[in-house]
Scaffold this motif. Structure first.
Motif, PDB file in Angstrom:
ATOM      1  N   VAL A   1      -5.579 -20.328 -27.820  1.00 51.40           N
ATOM      2  CA  VAL A   1      -4.114 -20.260 -27.809  1.00 51.40           C
ATOM      3  C   VAL A   1      -3.654 -18.835 -28.124  1.00 51.40           C
ATOM      4  N   VAL A   2      -4.205 -18.252 -29.172  1.00 52.66           N
ATOM      5  CA  VAL A   2      -3.838 -16.881 -29.543  1.00 52.66           C
ATOM      6  C   VAL A   2      -4.224 -15.907 -28.443  1.00 52.66           C
ATOM      7  N   LEU A   3      -5.416 -16.080 -27.888  1.00 50.21           N
ATOM      8  CA  LEU A   3      -5.891 -15.173 -26.843  1.00 50.21           C
ATOM      9  C   LEU A   3      -5.035 -15.281 -25.584  1.00 50.21           C
ATOM     10  N   ALA A   4      -4.573 -16.482 -25.265  1.00 48.26           N
ATOM     11  CA  ALA A   4      -3.698 -16.658 -24.104  1.00 48.26           C
ATOM     12  C   ALA A   4      -2.378 -15.923 -24.301  1.00 48.26           C
ATOM     13  N   VAL A   5      -1.855 -15.935 -25.514  1.00 52.47           N
ATOM     14  CA  VAL A   5      -0.618 -15.202 -25.810  1.00 52.47           C
ATOM     15  C   VAL A   5      -0.836 -13.706 -25.616  1.00 52.47           C
ATOM     16  N   VAL A   6      -1.964 -13.193 -26.123  1.00 53.04           N
ATOM     17  CA  VAL A   6      -2.287 -11.771 -25.938  1.00 53.04           C
ATOM     18  C   VAL A   6      -2.408 -11.456 -24.455  1.00 53.04           C
ATOM     19  N   ALA A   7      -3.048 -12.329 -23.686  1.00 54.39           N
ATOM     20  CA  ALA A   7      -3.209 -12.109 -22.248  1.00 54.39           C
ATOM     21  C   ALA A   7      -1.862 -12.047 -21.540  1.00 54.39           C
ATOM     22  N   LEU A   8      -0.944 -12.918 -21.925  1.00 56.39           N
ATOM     23  CA  LEU A   8       0.396 -12.886 -21.328  1.00 56.39           C
ATOM     24  C   LEU A   8       1.109 -11.580 -21.650  1.00 56.39           C
ATOM     25  N   LEU A   9       0.886 -11.062 -22.848  1.00 60.94           N
ATOM     26  CA  LEU A   9       1.542  -9.811 -23.248  1.00 60.94           C
ATOM     27  C   LEU A   9       1.042  -8.621 -22.442  1.00 60.94           C
ATOM     28  N   ILE A  10      -0.216  -8.654 -21.991  1.00 60.44           N
ATOM     29  CA  ILE A  10      -0.741  -7.518 -21.225  1.00 60.44           C
ATOM     30  C   ILE A  10      -0.560  -7.706 -19.727  1.00 60.44           C
ATOM     31  N   GLY A  11       0.079  -8.803 -19.309  1.00 62.29           N
ATOM     32  CA  GLY A  11       0.408  -8.957 -17.900  1.00 62.29           C
ATOM     33  C   GLY A  11      -0.308 -10.063 -17.153  1.00 62.29           C
ATOM     34  N   TRP A  12      -1.139 -10.849 -17.827  1.00 65.10           N
ATOM     35  CA  TRP A  12      -1.812 -11.957 -17.147  1.00 65.10           C
ATOM     36  C   TRP A  12      -0.806 -13.052 -16.821  1.00 65.10           C
ATOM     37  N   ARG A  13      -0.927 -13.615 -15.624  1.00 64.78           N
ATOM     38  CA  ARG A  13      -0.032 -14.693 -15.211  1.00 64.78           C
ATOM     39  C   ARG A  13      -0.823 -15.785 -14.493  1.00 64.78           C
ATOM     40  N   THR A  14      -0.331 -17.023 -14.580  1.00 62.57           N
ATOM     41  CA  THR A  14      -0.905 -18.130 -13.821  1.00 62.57           C
ATOM     42  C   THR A  14       0.035 -18.461 -12.669  1.00 62.57           C
ATOM     43  N   HIS A  15      -0.518 -19.098 -11.618  1.00 66.72           N
ATOM     44  CA  HIS A  15       0.274 -19.374 -10.419  1.00 66.72           C
ATOM     45  C   HIS A  15       0.100 -20.817  -9.961  1.00 66.72           C
ATOM     46  N   GLU A  16      -0.234 -21.694 -10.884  1.00 62.27           N
ATOM     47  CA  GLU A  16      -0.363 -23.112 -10.582  1.00 62.27           C
ATOM     48  C   GLU A  16       0.500 -23.911 -11.554  1.00 62.27           C
ATOM     49  N   SER A  17       0.537 -25.207 -11.353  1.00 55.50           N
ATOM     50  CA  SER A  17       1.340 -26.073 -12.218  1.00 55.50           C
ATOM     51  C   SER A  17       0.774 -26.102 -13.632  1.00 55.50           C
ATOM     52  N   MET A  18       1.603 -26.508 -14.575  1.00 53.07           N
ATOM     53  CA  MET A  18       1.169 -26.577 -15.961  1.00 53.07           C
ATOM     54  C   MET A  18       0.001 -27.543 -16.126  1.00 53.07           C
ATOM     55  N   GLY A  19      -0.004 -28.621 -15.361  1.00 52.05           N
ATOM     56  CA  GLY A  19      -1.110 -29.573 -15.435  1.00 52.05           C
ATOM     57  C   GLY A  19      -2.442 -28.936 -15.078  1.00 52.05           C
ATOM     58  N   LYS A  20      -2.453 -28.142 -14.004  1.00 49.81           N
ATOM     59  CA  LYS A  20      -3.695 -27.480 -13.601  1.00 49.81           C
ATOM     60  C   LYS A  20      -4.112 -26.410 -14.612  1.00 49.81           C
ATOM     61  N   VAL A  21      -3.142 -25.705 -15.155  1.00 47.30           N
ATOM     62  CA  VAL A  21      -3.460 -24.683 -16.152  1.00 47.30           C
ATOM     63  C   VAL A  21      -4.101 -25.333 -17.383  1.00 47.30           C
ATOM     64  N   LEU A  22      -3.517 -26.430 -17.843  1.00 47.18           N
ATOM     65  CA  LEU A  22      -4.088 -27.142 -18.992  1.00 47.18           C
ATOM     66  C   LEU A  22      -5.473 -27.694 -18.664  1.00 47.18           C
ATOM     67  N   ALA A  23      -5.658 -28.137 -17.419  1.00 51.08           N
ATOM     68  CA  ALA A  23      -6.981 -28.605 -17.002  1.00 51.08           C
ATOM     69  C   ALA A  23      -7.995 -27.472 -17.043  1.00 51.08           C
ATOM     70  N   GLY A  24      -7.549 -26.262 -16.667  1.00 48.12           N
ATOM     71  CA  GLY A  24      -8.437 -25.105 -16.742  1.00 48.12           C
ATOM     72  C   GLY A  24      -8.881 -24.824 -18.163  1.00 48.12           C
ATOM     73  N   PHE A  25      -7.942 -24.872 -19.101  1.00 44.27           N
ATOM     74  CA  PHE A  25      -8.306 -24.681 -20.505  1.00 44.27           C
ATOM     75  C   PHE A  25      -9.178 -25.828 -21.005  1.00 44.27           C
ATOM     76  N   GLY A  26      -8.937 -27.035 -20.485  1.00 41.91           N
ATOM     77  CA  GLY A  26      -9.776 -28.164 -20.864  1.00 41.91           C
ATOM     78  C   GLY A  26     -11.228 -27.959 -20.447  1.00 41.91           C
ATOM     79  N   LEU A  27     -11.442 -27.422 -19.242  1.00 45.08           N
ATOM     80  CA  LEU A  27     -12.805 -27.142 -18.784  1.00 45.08           C
ATOM     81  C   LEU A  27     -13.453 -26.062 -19.641  1.00 45.08           C
ATOM     82  N   LEU A  28     -12.681 -25.070 -20.046  1.00 43.06           N
ATOM     83  CA  LEU A  28     -13.219 -24.022 -20.917  1.00 43.06           C
ATOM     84  C   LEU A  28     -13.653 -24.604 -22.263  1.00 43.06           C
ATOM     85  N   LEU A  29     -12.831 -25.484 -22.820  1.00 42.48           N
ATOM     86  CA  LEU A  29     -13.188 -26.106 -24.099  1.00 42.48           C
ATOM     87  C   LEU A  29     -14.392 -27.029 -23.941  1.00 42.48           C
TER      88      LEU A  29
END
Length: 287
Positions: A140-168
Motif C-alpha cells: 500500500v505504501v509503495l503504491a502511493v510512492v509509485a503514484l507520486l513518481i508518475g506510475w498510473r494504471t489503465h484498467e478497472s479497479m477490480g483488475k488492479v486489485l486482482a493484480g495486487f492479489g496475485l502479487l500477495l
C-alpha cells in the motif's frame, strides 16, 4: 501429553480443520502484535523497495528503452518497472519470514508452542499469515510512492486489485520457502542470508526490470519460464501497463502467453510443495 492433547482437541468444536484455523489465527495475531511493538521492522522493510523505485526510475530509467514505446521516454519505463518492484518487494519478504522462524527456534519458543494442544502446522501458517499482512501494508505504501513518481494504471479497479492479489499470492507462496529455510538453519543470520542469496538471480533473470529481448537466447527461455516473471507479466496485464502491439513472449513460453493463469498455478504449486516440506521439517526438528 499426547492423550491430554487428543482429549482437548476432541472437545473443540469444528474438528481438526477448525482447530487448525483457530490456532493459526492465534499465532498470526501474536506475530502481528509483536510487529506493532517493533515498528522499525516495518520501516526498514519499506526503505529498500522505495530506494529501488527511485534508483531505477531516475538513474536507469532514461537509458532503458521499452520495445514499442517512444525512445528516451521515462514514462513507459515507470509503468513497466512498478510491477517488477512490487513483485520483488513481496518475494524479498521471504528472508524476514525465514529469519523470524529461525529466531523463534533459537529462543526455544517453538518448543513452548509444541507443549500446547495445538495443530502442528498452525505455528508456521500463523507466521506466514502475519508476514502476508505486513507485506500487504508495505505494498500500500509503495503504491502511493509509485503514484507520486508518475506510475498510473489503465484498467478497472477490480483488475488492479486482482493484480495486487496475485502479487500477495506470490509473496505468500514464497514465505513458505522462507519457512523451510528458517527451519533448516541454526541462526536467524543464516536464515536471512539463505533467504536472499537465491532471490537475486530469480528476480533479475526475469522480465521485472528490463525487457527480456536484450538477454541472450538461453536466458530468455529461463526468464520466461520463471514463476516470478509470470506474476510480473500478470500484474502488468491487470494494471494495464503493457505495451500495445508487442508479443507477449519471445520464446513461445506458455506462462507468458497466459500469465494470470500461470501465476496462480505456480503459486499453488509452490505452496503445496514447500508447505508440505516445511511442516514435515517442523515436526522432525521439534521431535
Amino acid at each position: 501429553m499426547s492423550a491430554v492433547t487428543d482429549t482437548v482437541r476432541a472437545v473443540q468444536p469444528g474438528g481438526a480443520i477448525g482447530q487448525s484455523v483457530r490456532d493459526s489465527l492465534v499465532v498470526a495475531k501474536r506475530n502481528l502484535i509483536r510487529m506493532s511493538r517493533i515498528p522499525e521492522m516495518v520501516i526498514f522493510g519499506l526503505i529498500q523497495p522505495i530506494m529501488f523505485v527511485v534508483l531505477f526510475t531516475y538513474v536507469f530509467g532514461g537509458s532503458i528503452d521499452i520495445p514499442g514505446a517512444p525512445e528516451g521516454s521515462a514514462g513507459p519505463y515507470r509503468e513497466f518497472l512498478m510491477a517488477g518492484i512490487f513483485a520483488q518487494t513481496v518475494t524479498f519478504a521471504t528472508a524476514g519470514a525465514g529469519a523470524g522462524i529461525a529466531d523463534d527456534m533459537h529462543k526455544g519458543l517453538i518448543d513452548r508452542f509444541r507443549s500446547l494442544p495445538m495443530a502442528r502446522g498452525a505455528v508456521l501458517t500463523g507466521r506466514t499469515l502475519a508476514d502476508l499482512v505486513q507485506t500487504a501494508l508495505t505494498l500500500v505504501v509503495l503504491a502511493v510512492v509509485a503514484l507520486l513518481i508518475g506510475w498510473r494504471t489503465h484498467e478497472s479497479m477490480g483488475k488492479v486489485l486482482a493484480g495486487f492479489g496475485l502479487l500477495l499470492l506470490l509473496g505468500y507462496a514464497f514465505s513458505w520457502i522462507g519457512a523451510l529455510i528458517g527451519l533448516s538453519v541454526r541462526t536467524p543470520e543464516a536464515a536471512t542470508s539463505g533467504g536472499l542469496i537465491w532471490l537475486f538471480p530469480l528476480t533479475f533473470i526475469s522480465n521485472a526490470f528490463v525487457p527480456v529481448k536484450g538477454m541472450p537466447t538461453f536466458l530468455q527461455h529461463i526468464a520466461e519460464w520463471n514463476p516470478f516473471s509470470a506474476t510480473v507479466a500478470a500484474a502488468r496485464q491487470l494494471f494495464g501497463n503493457t505495451v500495445a502491439n508487442q508479443p507477449k513472449s519471445l520464446t513461445g513460453a506458455w506462462p507468458m502467453e497466459q500469465p494470470v493463469l500461470a501465476s496462480i498455478l505456480w503459486a499453488v504449486l509452490i505452496i503445496v510443495v514447500f508447505r508440505t516440506l516445511a511442516v514435515r521439517k517442523y515436526r522432525s526438528a521439534t521431535a
